[in-house]
Scaffold this motif. Structure first.
Motif, PDB file in Angstrom:
ATOM      1  N   ALA A  22      16.753 -22.297 -24.695  1.00  0.00           N
ATOM      2  CA  ALA A  22      17.337 -23.626 -24.872  1.00  0.00           C
ATOM      3  C   ALA A  22      18.717 -23.679 -24.233  1.00  0.00           C
ATOM      4  O   ALA A  22      19.484 -22.705 -24.281  1.00  0.00           O
ATOM      5  N   SER A  23      19.044 -24.817 -23.654  1.00  0.00           N
ATOM      6  CA  SER A  23      20.392 -25.018 -23.139  1.00  0.00           C
ATOM      7  C   SER A  23      21.369 -25.169 -24.296  1.00  0.00           C
ATOM      8  O   SER A  23      20.990 -25.537 -25.409  1.00  0.00           O
ATOM      9  N   THR A  24      22.615 -24.884 -24.028  1.00  0.00           N
ATOM     10  CA  THR A  24      23.658 -25.046 -25.043  1.00  0.00           C
ATOM     11  C   THR A  24      23.995 -26.526 -25.207  1.00  0.00           C
ATOM     12  O   THR A  24      24.105 -27.250 -24.216  1.00  0.00           O
ATOM     13  N   PRO A  25      24.183 -27.012 -26.437  1.00  0.00           N
ATOM     14  CA  PRO A  25      24.589 -28.411 -26.616  1.00  0.00           C
ATOM     15  C   PRO A  25      25.995 -28.639 -26.074  1.00  0.00           C
ATOM     16  O   PRO A  25      26.806 -27.708 -26.004  1.00  0.00           O
ATOM     17  N   PRO A  26      26.324 -29.869 -25.700  1.00  0.00           N
ATOM     18  CA  PRO A  26      27.701 -30.181 -25.304  1.00  0.00           C
ATOM     19  C   PRO A  26      28.659 -29.926 -26.468  1.00  0.00           C
ATOM     20  O   PRO A  26      28.292 -30.075 -27.634  1.00  0.00           O
ATOM     21  N   ALA A  27      29.890 -29.546 -26.150  1.00  0.00           N
ATOM     22  CA  ALA A  27      30.917 -29.334 -27.167  1.00  0.00           C
ATOM     23  C   ALA A  27      31.889 -30.502 -27.138  1.00  0.00           C
ATOM     24  O   ALA A  27      32.369 -30.899 -26.071  1.00  0.00           O
ATOM     25  N   MET A  28      32.166 -31.051 -28.301  1.00  0.00           N
ATOM     26  CA  MET A  28      33.053 -32.205 -28.376  1.00  0.00           C
ATOM     27  C   MET A  28      34.512 -31.762 -28.290  1.00  0.00           C
ATOM     28  O   MET A  28      34.934 -30.819 -28.963  1.00  0.00           O
ATOM     29  N   ARG A  29      35.283 -32.471 -27.453  1.00  0.00           N
ATOM     30  CA  ARG A  29      36.715 -32.205 -27.334  1.00  0.00           C
ATOM     31  C   ARG A  29      37.500 -33.020 -28.350  1.00  0.00           C
ATOM     32  O   ARG A  29      38.448 -32.546 -28.952  1.00  0.00           O
ATOM     33  N   ASN A  30      37.118 -34.283 -28.499  1.00  0.00           N
ATOM     34  CA  ASN A  30      37.684 -35.137 -29.539  1.00  0.00           C
ATOM     35  C   ASN A  30      36.647 -36.196 -29.896  1.00  0.00           C
ATOM     36  O   ASN A  30      35.455 -35.998 -29.635  1.00  0.00           O
ATOM     37  N   HIS A  31      37.062 -37.300 -30.438  1.00  0.00           N
ATOM     38  CA  HIS A  31      36.148 -38.268 -31.049  1.00  0.00           C
ATOM     39  C   HIS A  31      34.917 -38.571 -30.195  1.00  0.00           C
ATOM     40  O   HIS A  31      33.785 -38.462 -30.659  1.00  0.00           O
ATOM     41  N   ASP A  32      35.109 -39.005 -28.966  1.00  0.00           N
ATOM     42  CA  ASP A  32      33.951 -39.378 -28.150  1.00  0.00           C
ATOM     43  C   ASP A  32      34.026 -38.792 -26.742  1.00  0.00           C
ATOM     44  O   ASP A  32      33.449 -39.330 -25.797  1.00  0.00           O
ATOM     45  N   THR A  33      34.729 -37.672 -26.603  1.00  0.00           N
ATOM     46  CA  THR A  33      34.862 -37.016 -25.307  1.00  0.00           C
ATOM     47  C   THR A  33      34.401 -35.568 -25.414  1.00  0.00           C
ATOM     48  O   THR A  33      34.781 -34.861 -26.347  1.00  0.00           O
ATOM     49  N   GLU A  34      33.590 -35.153 -24.457  1.00  0.00           N
ATOM     50  CA  GLU A  34      33.059 -33.793 -24.460  1.00  0.00           C
ATOM     51  C   GLU A  34      33.878 -32.896 -23.537  1.00  0.00           C
ATOM     52  O   GLU A  34      34.484 -33.356 -22.569  1.00  0.00           O
ATOM     53  N   HIS A  35      33.885 -31.612 -23.857  1.00  0.00           N
ATOM     54  CA  HIS A  35      34.415 -30.636 -22.913  1.00  0.00           C
ATOM     55  C   HIS A  35      33.525 -30.623 -21.669  1.00  0.00           C
ATOM     56  O   HIS A  35      32.342 -30.979 -21.722  1.00  0.00           O
ATOM     57  N   LEU A  36      34.092 -30.200 -20.543  1.00  0.00           N
ATOM     58  CA  LEU A  36      33.300 -30.039 -19.331  1.00  0.00           C
ATOM     59  C   LEU A  36      32.134 -29.109 -19.629  1.00  0.00           C
ATOM     60  O   LEU A  36      32.318 -28.010 -20.166  1.00  0.00           O
ATOM     61  N   TYR A  37      30.930 -29.554 -19.302  1.00  0.00           N
ATOM     62  CA  TYR A  37      29.738 -28.816 -19.713  1.00  0.00           C
ATOM     63  C   TYR A  37      29.519 -27.575 -18.851  1.00  0.00           C
ATOM     64  O   TYR A  37      29.672 -27.607 -17.628  1.00  0.00           O
ATOM     65  N   ARG A  38      29.161 -26.496 -19.522  1.00  0.00           N
ATOM     66  CA  ARG A  38      28.767 -25.266 -18.828  1.00  0.00           C
ATOM     67  C   ARG A  38      27.476 -24.775 -19.454  1.00  0.00           C
ATOM     68  O   ARG A  38      27.395 -24.581 -20.664  1.00  0.00           O
ATOM     69  N   PRO A  39      26.433 -24.559 -18.657  1.00  0.00           N
ATOM     70  CA  PRO A  39      25.136 -24.186 -19.235  1.00  0.00           C
ATOM     71  C   PRO A  39      25.141 -22.786 -19.827  1.00  0.00           C
ATOM     72  O   PRO A  39      25.932 -21.922 -19.432  1.00  0.00           O
ATOM     73  N   ASN A  40      24.259 -22.575 -20.781  1.00  0.00           N
ATOM     74  CA  ASN A  40      24.005 -21.250 -21.337  1.00  0.00           C
ATOM     75  C   ASN A  40      23.693 -20.283 -20.186  1.00  0.00           C
ATOM     76  O   ASN A  40      22.786 -20.534 -19.389  1.00  0.00           O
ATOM     77  N   PRO A  41      24.408 -19.163 -20.059  1.00  0.00           N
ATOM     78  CA  PRO A  41      24.199 -18.275 -18.904  1.00  0.00           C
ATOM     79  C   PRO A  41      22.773 -17.739 -18.779  1.00  0.00           C
ATOM     80  O   PRO A  41      22.243 -17.654 -17.672  1.00  0.00           O
ATOM     81  N   ASP A  42      22.145 -17.361 -19.888  1.00  0.00           N
ATOM     82  CA  ASP A  42      20.773 -16.856 -19.809  1.00  0.00           C
ATOM     83  C   ASP A  42      19.820 -17.958 -19.343  1.00  0.00           C
ATOM     84  O   ASP A  42      18.926 -17.725 -18.515  1.00  0.00           O
TER      85      ASP A  42
END
Length: 433
Positions: A22-42
């Motif tokens: 499974a891919s990694t879910p997006p990580a939230m930076r604040n209320h409605d903004t996500e951190h820049l997405y980086r896929p699960n390495p495996d």
């Protein structure tokens, strides 16, 4: 590359096995903004797919579909806000899957790929939602097997297999790592040329990060460390907000990420262009250790050898400088060196900056170096400002020298050697701004 990686993984799976990633879910930076997405390495290693909300299924014994993807469908409204999605059709066309479904069809479709399996490979911990689905499938399958004799009853972590595969880089991975290290070198050279007393650490951080992007990097492999003066005695200092003083050293630990592969280099240099006597003493010890360690890296040598050698050399040097007192063997036995040198001398490098670390044999012994391994070598000495019972001139000095090393058929190659590290070369390069 990813097709080759899947083939290698399938060869390790064994009969009547299916694997789910499974891919990694997006990580939230604040209320409605996500951190820049980086896929699960495996997940990325096997698929090359870079979007969230995706699942890969590898089913070697299915009569038609051996590689299946579940991805987000196209969505005009969502894409207006967050950019274009690959979508189902394009995922099959561009990522080589035998079959692609919308992600919301996973629960409905996965049963057809598991019905003849005895073992499911899945690594818990990267996606809570998918973890719950897998554990539900496993529980249901075990109960069903008791009644019918069919269904998988073994859930196996896939990480050990992938860690073994990722430890040795193939030609395409090495191309990407070489690119990442070249860009990393450019960032360090730019900072060493620009540094001057009175600058702020964050000015060099901005220059390093901008140079990475200007040279084709996705961004940084980790938050850039610019530590001047005593800040360099904090290993992962990232505040980067102090003004650089006249006679201070500047330690920069930074790496570029290119096509998802990482570089990682550290250099320590005088802001004024000239080492003080105390700075030179510690730097020379770290430099000599750095060279000696690299000289012992070649196929057939234990991966633990560089670290053990670093302990012996740095402990002997610390005694000469008055940082430690006593007999060397006794100091090593009680790990007295850890006050000033508190980590292993290097780590593997690849899709992660601290890459997969399966460096032990089943019996617990360290593996030996093999061609295609890539690792960092980074000895250092860190004397905190408040350290007691050491010569006062050494307090507040932190020095680390780090290069990226490729193990070759006959020895090793220092991929980042073009960043100056000899004392005279460092001084001349900094003063030549």
């Amino acid at each position: 590359m990813h097709k080759q990686n899947r083939k290698a993984f399938i060869e390790k799976m064994g009969a009547r096995s299916v694997a789910i990633f499974a891919s990694t879910p997006p990580a939230m930076r604040n209320h409605d903004t996500e951190h820049l997405y980086r896929p699960n390495p495996d997940f990325y290693y096997l698929t090359g797919f870079e979007e969230p909300e995706a699942i890969c299924v590898i089913a070697p014994e299915h009569r038609k579909h051996h590689y299946i993807l579940f991805v987000r469908p196209k969505d005009k409204k969502a894409e207006t806000w967050s950019g274009k999605r690959v979508g189902v059709k394009n995922a099959r066309r561009h990522y080589g899957a035998d079959r692609v479904y919308p992600i919301d069809k996973f629960s409905e479709k996965i049963g057809r790929y598991l019905k003849n399996a005895d073992r499911l490979y899945y690594s818990l911990g990267s996606n809570d939602e998918v973890d719950s689905e897998i554990l539900h499938l496993f529980t249901r399958s075990v109960k069903g097997r008791i009644r019918s004799g069919k269904g998988f009853d073994t859930l196996t972590d896939a990480k050990p297999i992938l860690a073994e595969l990722r430890l040795i880089k193939n030609d395409e991975e090495l191309r990407r790592i070489r690119k990442a290290t070249e860009v990393t070198v450019a960032g360090h050279l730019a900072a060493m040329q620009a540094v001057r007393p009175g600058m702020y650490e964050y000015e060099l951080e901005a220059l390093v990060d901008a140079t990475f992007r200007q040279n084709g990097a996705n961004g940084t492999a980790f938050p850039t460390i610019v530590a001047s003066g005593a800040n360099a005695t904090t290993l992962h200092y990232t505040t980067n907000n102090c003004q650089i003083e006249e006679d201070s050293l500047v330690l920069i630990d930074a790496g570029a990420e290119c096509e998802r592969y990482c570089g990682d280099v550290t250099r320590t240099f005088p802001a004024s262009g000239t080492f003080t006597d105390a700075q030179r003493d510690i730097y020379q010890l770290v430099l000599e250790t750095h060279h000696a360690i690299i000289d012992c890296i070649r196929p057939g040598v234990s991966i633990d050898e560089p670290h053990q050698k670093s302990i012996k050399l740095l402990t002997a040097g610390m005694r000469r400088l008055g940082l430690l007192t006593g007999k060397r063997k006794k100091l090593i036995k009680k790990k007295a060196y850890e006050e000033f040198y508190m980590y292993r001398v290097g780590h593997m490098l690849g899709l992660d900056v601290h890459d997969v670390n399966c460096v032990h044999e089943p019996n617990g012994d360290f593996k030996c170096f093999q061609p295609g391994m890539v690792m960092t070598i980074e000895p250092g000495i860190y004397v905190a400002e408040n350290t007691k019972n050491v010569p006062p001139a050494y307090r507040g000095i932190g020095v680390r020298i780090e290069d990226d090393i490729l193990v070759t058929e006959t020895g090793c190659e220092v991929l980042t050697d073009s960043v100056p590290k000899e004392i005279e070369a460092v001084e001349e390069f900094v003063r030549g701004r």
